[in-house]
Scaffold this motif. Sequence first.
Motif, PDB file in Angstrom:
ATOM      1  N   PRO A  63     -13.369 -12.882 -36.172  1.00 42.84           N
ATOM      2  CA  PRO A  63     -12.928 -14.197 -35.693  1.00 42.84           C
ATOM      3  C   PRO A  63     -14.108 -15.154 -35.588  1.00 42.84           C
ATOM      4  O   PRO A  63     -15.217 -14.752 -35.225  1.00 42.84           O
ATOM      5  N   ALA A  64     -13.868 -16.396 -35.930  1.00 41.83           N
ATOM      6  CA  ALA A  64     -14.941 -17.390 -35.997  1.00 41.83           C
ATOM      7  C   ALA A  64     -14.949 -18.299 -34.775  1.00 41.83           C
ATOM      8  O   ALA A  64     -13.919 -18.546 -34.150  1.00 41.83           O
ATOM      9  N   LEU A 113     -12.214 -25.186 -26.377  1.00 44.19           N
ATOM     10  CA  LEU A 113     -12.619 -24.618 -25.093  1.00 44.19           C
ATOM     11  C   LEU A 113     -13.622 -25.531 -24.399  1.00 44.19           C
ATOM     12  O   LEU A 113     -14.307 -26.319 -25.044  1.00 44.19           O
ATOM     13  N   VAL A 114     -13.726 -25.422 -23.090  1.00 44.61           N
ATOM     14  CA  VAL A 114     -14.658 -26.206 -22.258  1.00 44.61           C
ATOM     15  C   VAL A 114     -14.344 -27.703 -22.400  1.00 44.61           C
ATOM     16  O   VAL A 114     -14.854 -28.366 -23.303  1.00 44.61           O
ATOM     17  N   LEU A 126     -14.911 -24.635 -30.596  1.00 46.64           N
ATOM     18  CA  LEU A 126     -13.599 -24.369 -31.168  1.00 46.64           C
ATOM     19  C   LEU A 126     -13.611 -22.918 -31.634  1.00 46.64           C
ATOM     20  O   LEU A 126     -14.468 -22.537 -32.432  1.00 46.64           O
ATOM     21  N   SER A 127     -12.698 -22.116 -31.133  1.00 46.30           N
ATOM     22  CA  SER A 127     -12.797 -20.682 -31.401  1.00 46.30           C
ATOM     23  C   SER A 127     -11.458 -20.012 -31.622  1.00 46.30           C
ATOM     24  O   SER A 127     -10.435 -20.429 -31.075  1.00 46.30           O
ATOM     25  N   GLN A 128     -11.484 -18.942 -32.427  1.00 47.59           N
ATOM     26  CA  GLN A 128     -10.333 -18.052 -32.584  1.00 47.59           C
ATOM     27  C   GLN A 128     -10.663 -16.666 -32.036  1.00 47.59           C
ATOM     28  O   GLN A 128      -9.910 -15.733 -32.222  1.00 47.59           O
ATOM     29  N   ASP A 129     -11.814 -16.565 -31.357  1.00 46.91           N
ATOM     30  CA  ASP A 129     -12.317 -15.290 -30.825  1.00 46.91           C
ATOM     31  C   ASP A 129     -11.882 -15.131 -29.364  1.00 46.91           C
ATOM     32  O   ASP A 129     -12.291 -15.906 -28.498  1.00 46.91           O
ATOM     33  N   GLY A 130     -11.071 -14.126 -29.096  1.00 49.79           N
ATOM     34  CA  GLY A 130     -10.582 -13.904 -27.738  1.00 49.79           C
ATOM     35  C   GLY A 130     -11.680 -13.637 -26.745  1.00 49.79           C
ATOM     36  O   GLY A 130     -11.576 -14.017 -25.570  1.00 49.79           O
ATOM     37  N   ARG A 131     -12.765 -13.002 -27.171  1.00 51.10           N
ATOM     38  CA  ARG A 131     -13.874 -12.718 -26.257  1.00 51.10           C
ATOM     39  C   ARG A 131     -14.553 -14.010 -25.818  1.00 51.10           C
ATOM     40  O   ARG A 131     -14.912 -14.171 -24.640  1.00 51.10           O
ATOM     41  N   VAL A 132     -14.743 -14.930 -26.758  1.00 53.63           N
ATOM     42  CA  VAL A 132     -15.346 -16.220 -26.429  1.00 53.63           C
ATOM     43  C   VAL A 132     -14.414 -17.010 -25.514  1.00 53.63           C
ATOM     44  O   VAL A 132     -14.858 -17.634 -24.536  1.00 53.63           O
ATOM     45  N   ALA A 238     -24.718 -14.442 -30.518  1.00 51.90           N
ATOM     46  CA  ALA A 238     -25.032 -15.437 -29.482  1.00 51.90           C
ATOM     47  C   ALA A 238     -24.140 -15.259 -28.272  1.00 51.90           C
ATOM     48  O   ALA A 238     -22.980 -14.844 -28.371  1.00 51.90           O
ATOM     49  N   ARG A 239     -24.670 -15.589 -27.110  1.00 52.28           N
ATOM     50  CA  ARG A 239     -23.929 -15.498 -25.861  1.00 52.28           C
ATOM     51  C   ARG A 239     -24.106 -16.789 -25.076  1.00 52.28           C
ATOM     52  O   ARG A 239     -25.188 -17.362 -25.017  1.00 52.28           O
ATOM     53  N   PHE A 240     -23.008 -17.246 -24.454  1.00 55.18           N
ATOM     54  CA  PHE A 240     -23.075 -18.445 -23.641  1.00 55.18           C
ATOM     55  C   PHE A 240     -23.733 -18.154 -22.301  1.00 55.18           C
ATOM     56  O   PHE A 240     -24.272 -19.022 -21.662  1.00 55.18           O
TER      57      PHE A 240
END
Length: 240
Positions: A63-64, A113-114, A126-132, A238-240
């Motif tokens: 997922p991107a 998001l955010v 903008l994400s399709q990654d559930g973890r993000v 990368a991690r926020f």
Amino acid sequence: MSNPIRLARRVAELARCSRSEAEQYIEGGWVKVDGQVVELPGHMVTDEVVEIVPGARPQPIEPATFLLHKPAGVDLDAAAGAIADLVPPANRWDGDATGIRMLRKNFQRLASLVPLEPEASGLVVLSQDGRVRRRLVEDFATIEQEFVVEVEGSLEPWGLSRLSHGLCYEGRPLPPCKVSWQNETRLRFAIKGPRPGQLRDMCAQVGVQVISIRRLRIGRIALAKMPVGAWRYLPTSARF
């Protein structure tokens, strides 16, 4: 002329693999039809030349997550049904060093998001990654964001101190934040969990009016030197 068949079936025959692996080849951008990459497993073919790119690997697509420099005036809520339009392939930043291959599937089911108010510009995710999504939604109140706010007017005595601690918004006391002058007209905020309209209200409470707002950072992820309207991929590490 042969009867039309799905591209996934043709690839499965060529690679002698399962249909699911064939779909991974196709969605991964590894299959060409008459020399053109086709990423749709359901694409119908007859006598076209179908080839698998050398070095292809059938694997699920990760997922991107996109980092976009949102222009002022773009309403992310209003664009919710067409988020992918905000990240056209032609606007990929030439400074994107992730090496991530751009695939059709990356641009599907994106969520903004955010929150960032329409009048503001700067970094959006903008994400399709559930973890993000979980990280940015569940930990929103604890992730520091950085903004540059251009203002006009005269700051009240002790105004900078009050911006840092002592104001309320919508009837609730605000937690401490860090505020400093970047130059004579721009304030820099490092703040956690700001809500739409909050920075404008905070500035108004100390006697200055907001001209523009630009978000520079979310957690450890910075806007960098991306121009307005450009985007880049978030590296998978990368991690926020």
